[in-house]
Design a protein around this motif. Structure first.
Motif, mmCIF file in Angstrom:
data_model
loop_
_atom_site.group_PDB
_atom_site.id
_atom_site.type_symbol
_atom_site.label_atom_id
_atom_site.label_comp_id
_atom_site.label_asym_id
_atom_site.label_seq_id
_atom_site.Cartn_x
_atom_site.Cartn_y
_atom_site.Cartn_z
ATOM 1 N N TRP A 86 0.818 -1.221 0.000
ATOM 2 C CA TRP A 86 0.000 0.000 0.000
ATOM 3 C C TRP A 86 0.848 1.266 0.000
ATOM 4 N N GLN A 87 1.890 1.290 0.829
ATOM 5 C CA GLN A 87 2.669 2.525 0.968
ATOM 6 C C GLN A 87 3.393 2.915 -0.319
ATOM 7 N N TYR A 88 3.576 1.954 -1.231
ATOM 8 C CA TYR A 88 4.293 2.246 -2.481
ATOM 9 C C TYR A 88 3.351 2.532 -3.658
ATOM 10 N N LEU A 89 2.074 2.405 -3.411
ATOM 11 C CA LEU A 89 1.123 2.690 -4.498
ATOM 12 C C LEU A 89 1.106 4.177 -4.816
ATOM 13 N N SER A 90 0.809 4.495 -6.087
ATOM 14 C CA SER A 90 0.621 5.898 -6.447
ATOM 15 C C SER A 90 -0.649 6.421 -5.788
ATOM 16 N N GLU A 91 -0.723 7.719 -5.619
ATOM 17 C CA GLU A 91 -1.904 8.302 -4.976
ATOM 18 C C GLU A 91 -3.162 8.041 -5.802
ATOM 19 N N TYR A 92 -2.991 7.987 -7.113
ATOM 20 C CA TYR A 92 -4.144 7.709 -7.970
ATOM 21 C C TYR A 92 -4.702 6.314 -7.696
ATOM 22 N N LEU A 93 -3.810 5.309 -7.589
ATOM 23 C CA LEU A 93 -4.258 3.950 -7.337
ATOM 24 C C LEU A 93 -4.850 3.822 -5.944
ATOM 25 N N LYS A 94 -4.303 4.563 -4.981
ATOM 26 C CA LYS A 94 -4.901 4.563 -3.643
ATOM 27 C C LYS A 94 -6.325 5.121 -3.692
ATOM 28 N N ASP A 95 -6.501 6.207 -4.450
ATOM 29 C CA ASP A 95 -7.837 6.796 -4.581
ATOM 30 C C ASP A 95 -8.816 5.819 -5.239
ATOM 31 N N CYS A 96 -8.304 5.029 -6.197
ATOM 32 C CA CYS A 96 -9.152 4.015 -6.837
ATOM 33 C C CYS A 96 -9.638 2.998 -5.807
ATOM 34 N N SER A 97 -8.736 2.551 -4.936
ATOM 35 C CA SER A 97 -9.098 1.583 -3.897
ATOM 36 C C SER A 97 -10.056 2.197 -2.888
ATOM 37 N N ARG A 98 -9.821 3.466 -2.533
ATOM 38 C CA ARG A 98 -10.724 4.139 -1.590
ATOM 39 C C ARG A 98 -12.110 4.292 -2.200
ATOM 40 N N ASP A 99 -12.152 4.637 -3.491
ATOM 41 C CA ASP A 99 -13.442 4.829 -4.159
ATOM 42 C C ASP A 99 -14.225 3.514 -4.213
ATOM 43 N N GLN A 100 -13.508 2.427 -4.462
ATOM 44 C CA GLN A 100 -14.174 1.122 -4.466
ATOM 45 C C GLN A 100 -14.741 0.805 -3.088
ATOM 46 N N ALA A 101 -13.931 1.009 -2.026
ATOM 47 C CA ALA A 101 -14.404 0.737 -0.660
ATOM 48 C C ALA A 101 -15.595 1.617 -0.300
ATOM 49 N N LYS A 102 -15.552 2.872 -0.735
ATOM 50 C CA LYS A 102 -16.635 3.814 -0.438
ATOM 51 C C LYS A 102 -17.960 3.352 -1.026
ATOM 52 N N HIS A 103 -17.912 2.695 -2.188
ATOM 53 C CA HIS A 103 -19.146 2.328 -2.897
ATOM 54 C C HIS A 103 -19.599 0.898 -2.636
ATOM 55 N N ILE A 104 -18.926 0.174 -1.762
ATOM 56 C CA ILE A 104 -19.371 -1.192 -1.462
ATOM 57 C C ILE A 104 -20.812 -1.210 -0.943
ATOM 58 N N PRO A 105 -21.203 -0.338 0.012
ATOM 59 C CA PRO A 105 -22.604 -0.350 0.465
ATOM 60 C C PRO A 105 -23.599 -0.120 -0.667
ATOM 61 N N ASP A 106 -23.267 0.799 -1.604
ATOM 62 C CA ASP A 106 -24.168 1.041 -2.744
ATOM 63 C C ASP A 106 -24.319 -0.207 -3.605
ATOM 64 N N ALA A 107 -23.204 -0.924 -3.796
ATOM 65 C CA ALA A 107 -23.264 -2.151 -4.586
ATOM 66 C C ALA A 107 -24.134 -3.195 -3.899
ATOM 67 N N LEU A 108 -23.974 -3.344 -2.582
ATOM 68 C CA LEU A 108 -24.725 -4.362 -1.840
ATOM 69 C C LEU A 108 -26.225 -4.067 -1.839
ATOM 70 N N LEU A 109 -26.592 -2.790 -1.897
ATOM 71 C CA LEU A 109 -28.013 -2.444 -1.966
ATOM 72 C C LEU A 109 -28.665 -2.995 -3.228
ATOM 73 N N LYS A 110 -27.861 -3.181 -4.290
ATOM 74 C CA LYS A 110 -28.404 -3.715 -5.538
ATOM 75 C C LYS A 110 -28.911 -5.143 -5.385
ATOM 76 N N ILE A 111 -28.408 -5.858 -4.381
ATOM 77 C CA ILE A 111 -28.909 -7.214 -4.122
ATOM 78 C C ILE A 111 -29.639 -7.250 -2.779
#
Length: 860
Positions: free
Chosen positions: A733-758
């Motif tokens: 994690w510490q060596y990831l670019s900030e862009y890739l970290k933001d991608c991972s954060r964005d995915q984690a942020k939207h997990i609840p929205d995804a789960l609502l679909k089911i």
């Protein structure tokens, strides 16, 4: 004139409609006859003659049909006649408009031809090359007389599109056998729902669109009365002016329901608006209009029918509104404007919604299907939030909604329950010769709104006629208290009012279990009550028995007792208490669901019931929290807690109490700080769960970073040895670019929205929960959602599709739709969403199901 080169044959049974109406005396000083009421009479075309005129107006095509020139002069007694009495009726049913038009007051019946056999007419300029044939078969002899049939259907080489309007459910007629043998592929059968019911086909009416549709589908698949219709390639059944079902069996077996969301079958036409003949004919003309406009062939016929049903529903509405006009002798009938869309019209094709009817092995699978679920791309929680924040207006455009006074509901089970009561009440109030009260039982948990719902229904029917009375039997000490109550009921009845009498807690103990039941048997059966030696008639009244100890009819009847011996003992006691005699006198019952999720059925829509009730409370009790745009000002955390707390201890009363205990008098928005203290909340909800739901967004936001790191570490463990994965993705994690970290954060942020679909929710818990395992179908939905979210995120960052991945040019071969995404990419996404339950559990988040399963077969 664009369709004049298209030839349409319209023929069938012939009837001449004789219309009569009365006007006031012309004056007081003229001839004697002018000083009396004037009776007028005019002849109008009926059956196939009317249908041909309607089709001519709707299609602007070349119409080949039987003709009668100057009907008043040339009609003889050889033709079948129908006589109707007309009168002026309100043009619209809303009570706000004063315009009136002539419609039918009474259908007086038929006058048969002198010979006993109706006269038929040949088709003028009949053409075997006609593109379309429309037949009006009213079972009055045309279907037996082949010499009058169009040449286009008699020639085996010809294959016109055929619209076969019939009222006959029997497949034995000579005409139908000919059509079935030679033209079944391109024949569209149209038969009215009331014609099906009159032949013994059991299809519910005015309860819910879901129930009507499921009844029809079961009947078409199982009833011997509909065997010949089941073989139709195209079958359309209009349900009043408000809906229709299209049954397709041309290699693709499918049934679709078309409906107006804010109406139910028979609901558009009010009692004071009169009647109209020719409504189904107008529907058929609208259907023909669409088919002709599309100039379709057999391959695309179903597509054109889809649009044609909408056109037919709209045209039939406008036909009814126009009626015979304001002046029968001057107003054109039928009027051409009913087939022309105008910006001032009250209904458009877009208002008509459609939905596929799911197959079910059980006719009684009442909880299997909700149009609300099928018509919405959002999940139930999102719909519930939107209802509270913006009102039900948006969802009401595409799902059924019922309103009874101040009561609104979109829950199918509630709609069916309340409408069944309304139908009972309406029939009872309309009846002139009733000698006994109407008895209804209402069950539900305390605070579920038993009294409110029934009261609003009664008020929506006859507010000036009905007078409500309340009695709580648990407070009665002797039968004399009940006698006094019946005296009050009788007093109102003698005044010409209809008492709506609530006997609350009628199932409470008195002289033993269910001791009050025996005292109600005579009033319910004979409409009388005894006082000493005297017998008093009650008069017309609606007796509502509200359960206090039993929350459902099944519980009252003892059908929910699993132990056989215990059930036998209960039924013996129930019989001794006159329970079966009491039940036999009931004319209906309803279980009020309330705001808590029930346990004895797949209760999917409890969160919608909560949302409707909460929106109602906000509008009535704190209207200053709703802005000029109709948006409720409420904190997301407060809203989430109110809608998702597992249980209200006192049902709707608890929700109302929480609102009333909140400090909202001067508030501009319902903030978390306005809520009552934890101790006060404890009176009505589990305060720990309530606060956990309220603080969910804060809890989840605090842990997004940890969830992103955990997901990335899991990702590394899965793909560290995969040579095809870009090395920059599998670094610590510490060596990831900030862009890739933001991608991972964005995915984690939207997990609840995804789960609502089911229909799953993420809930913060104190201890680590068990790890949820998704089904294959759930994984597919989640993976598709994640791919769509990821694609949008990438495009917003400037990436575009490219055959080769290039970080400098920002090209990505995976930026395609899910359907064409390569299988190996899909498998990668499956692996990603599979790890969500584990990382959530490790962060003390549980995955909880919002609703029960929708598996119909499990209920069947």
């Amino acid at each position: 004139m664009k369709n004049k080169n298209i030839k349409i044959v319209v023929t069938g049974d012939i009837c001449i409609n004789s219309l009569q109406w009365i006007t006031d005396p012309q004056n007081n000083e003229g001839f004697n006859w002018q000083t009396h009421l004037n009776v007028h009479n005019i002849l109008k075309p009926g059956e196939s003659l009317l249908l041909s005129e309607l089709v001519g107006l709707s299609t602007d095509a070349c119409i080949l049909a039987p003709k009668i020139q100057d009907m008043e002069l040339n009609v003889s007694g050889e033709f079948l006649r129908s006589t109707a009495e007309l009168s002026l009726f309100p043009k619209y049913g809303d009570g706000r408009h004063k315009e009136k038009v002539y419609r039918v007051k009474h259908f007086l019946g038929f006058t048969g031809p002198s010979s006993g056999v109706p006269k038929f007419l040949p088709i003028v300029n009949d053409d075997e090359n006609a593109a379309m044939v429309i037949i009006d078969d009213e079972n009055n002899g045309f279907n037996l007389n082949a010499e009058f049939w169009p040449s286009a259907i008699q020639s085996p080489e010809k294959s016109p599109i055929i619209l076969y309007k019939t009222n006959n459910t029997s497949g034995s007629s000579k005409l139908w056998r000919h059509l079935e043998t030679n033209h079944i592929e391109n024949t569209i059968v149209v038969i009215n729902s009331d014609d099906l019911r009159s032949k013994g086909v059991n299809i519910s009416k005015s309860l819910s669109w879901e129930k009507t549709a499921q009844n029809f589908l079961w009947q078409i698949n199982n009833s011997p009365n509909l065997a010949f219709l089941a073989n139709c390639h195209h079958l359309i059944v209009p349900f009043g002016l408000e809906g229709a079902i299209y049954y397709r069996n041309d290699g693709v077996k499918e049934s679709r329901l078309y409906f107006l969301p804010d109406e139910f079958e028979g609901g558009f036409v009010k009692e004071n608006q009169g009647k109209m003949y020719g409504l189904t004919s107008c529907f058929v003309a609208g259907l023909a209009q669409s088919i002709v406009a599309d100039n379709v062939n057999k391959a695309s016929l179903s597509v054109s029918i889809n649009d044609g049903i909408r056109q037919g529903i709209v045209a039939a509405h406008k036909y009814f509104i126009k009626g015979f006009g304001e002046n029968l002798e001057e107003s054109p009938f039928p009027h051409a404007s009913i087939f022309i869309e105008n910006e001032n019209h009250f209904i458009y094709k877009e208002h008509v919604q459609d939905v596929k009817i799911p197959c079910s092995s059980s006719i009684n699978c009442s909880s299997c299907w909700y149009i609300l679920k099928d018509k919405s791309s959002a999940n139930l929680a999102e719909i519930a939030y939107d209802i509270v924040k913006n009102g039900e207006g948006r969802v009401a455009k595409f799902i059924p909604i019922a309103q009874f006074g101040n009561l609104k509901t979109v829950d199918r089970m509630e709609i069916e329950s309340y409408r069944s009561i309304k139908n009972l009440m309406w029939e009872y109030i309309s009846s002139k010769n009733t000698v006994r009260p109407l008895s209804i039982a209402i069950f539900g948990t305390p605070g579920s709104g038993k009294s409110f719902g029934v009261t609003e229904i009664a008020a929506s029917i006859a507010p000036k006629l009905i007078k409500k009375l309340d009695f709580n039997l648990s407070q009665f000490r002797s039968p004399s208290d009940l006698i006094n109550a019946f005296h009050r009921v009788r007093d109102y009845s003698l005044q010409g009012r209809i008492p709506l009498v609530f006997f609350d807690e009628f199932d409470s103990s008195f002289e033993g279990k269910l001791g009050w039941l025996k005292y109600f048997l005579a009033p319910m059966q004979d409409g009388v009550f005894r006082e000493g030696e005297a017998t008093h008639p009650i008069g017309k009244a609606i007796l509502v028995f509200a359960g206090g100890t039993a929350s459902t009819f099944k519980e009252f009847w003892g059908k929910n007792i699993p132990d056989e011996n215990q059930q036998k003992q209960f039924l013996l006691e129930f019989k001794n208490a006159k329970g079966p005699d009491f039940v036999s006198r009931l004319r209906g019952y309803v279980n009020i669901l309330g705001v808590n999720q029930t346990n004895d059925a797949p209760d999917q829509l409890f969160i919608i019931r909560r949302a409707m009730l909460l929106r109602s409370f906000l509008q009535r009790k704190v209207p200053h929290l709703i802005n000029d745009k109709g948006e409720a000002q409420i904190d997301n955390g407060v809203l989430r807690a109110l809608l998702k707390v597992p249980r209200y201890k006192h049902e709707s009363r608890s929700m109302e109490a929480i609102l009333e205990m909140s400090m909202l008098t001067e508030a501009k928005k319902w903030e978390q700080s306005h809520l009552p203290s934890r101790e006060q909340l404890k009176l009505h909800v589990d305060e720990e769960q309530f606060i956990r739901h309220m603080m969910h967004d804060s809890f989840y936001s605090e842990r997004i970073e940890n969830l992103a790191i955990a997901a990335h570490e899991k990702y590394i463990s899965l793909y560290a040895d995969n040579q095809e994965i870009d090395p920059c993705f599998v670094q610590p994690w510490q060596y990831l670019s900030e862009y890739l970290k933001d991608c991972s954060r964005d995915q984690a942020k939207h997990i609840p929205d995804a789960l609502l679909k089911i229909n799953y929710d993420v809930v913060s818990v104190k201890e680590k929960p068990p790890v949820k395992e998704f089904t294959d179908s759930e994984l597919k939905i989640l993976a598709a959602y994640e791919h769509t979210r990821w694609s949008l995120h990438r495009k917003e960052a400037g990436w575009k599709y490219g055959a080769v991945k290039d970080h400098k040019k920002k090209t990505e071969p995976a930026l395609v739709s899910w359907d064409v995404l390569p299988e190996e990419k899909k498998m990668k996404l499956y692996q990603i969403v599979k790890i969500w339950p584990e990382i959530l559990a490790n962060a003390n988040f549980a995955i909880e199901q919002l609703t029960f399963s929708r598996n119909c077969e499990a209920l069947g």
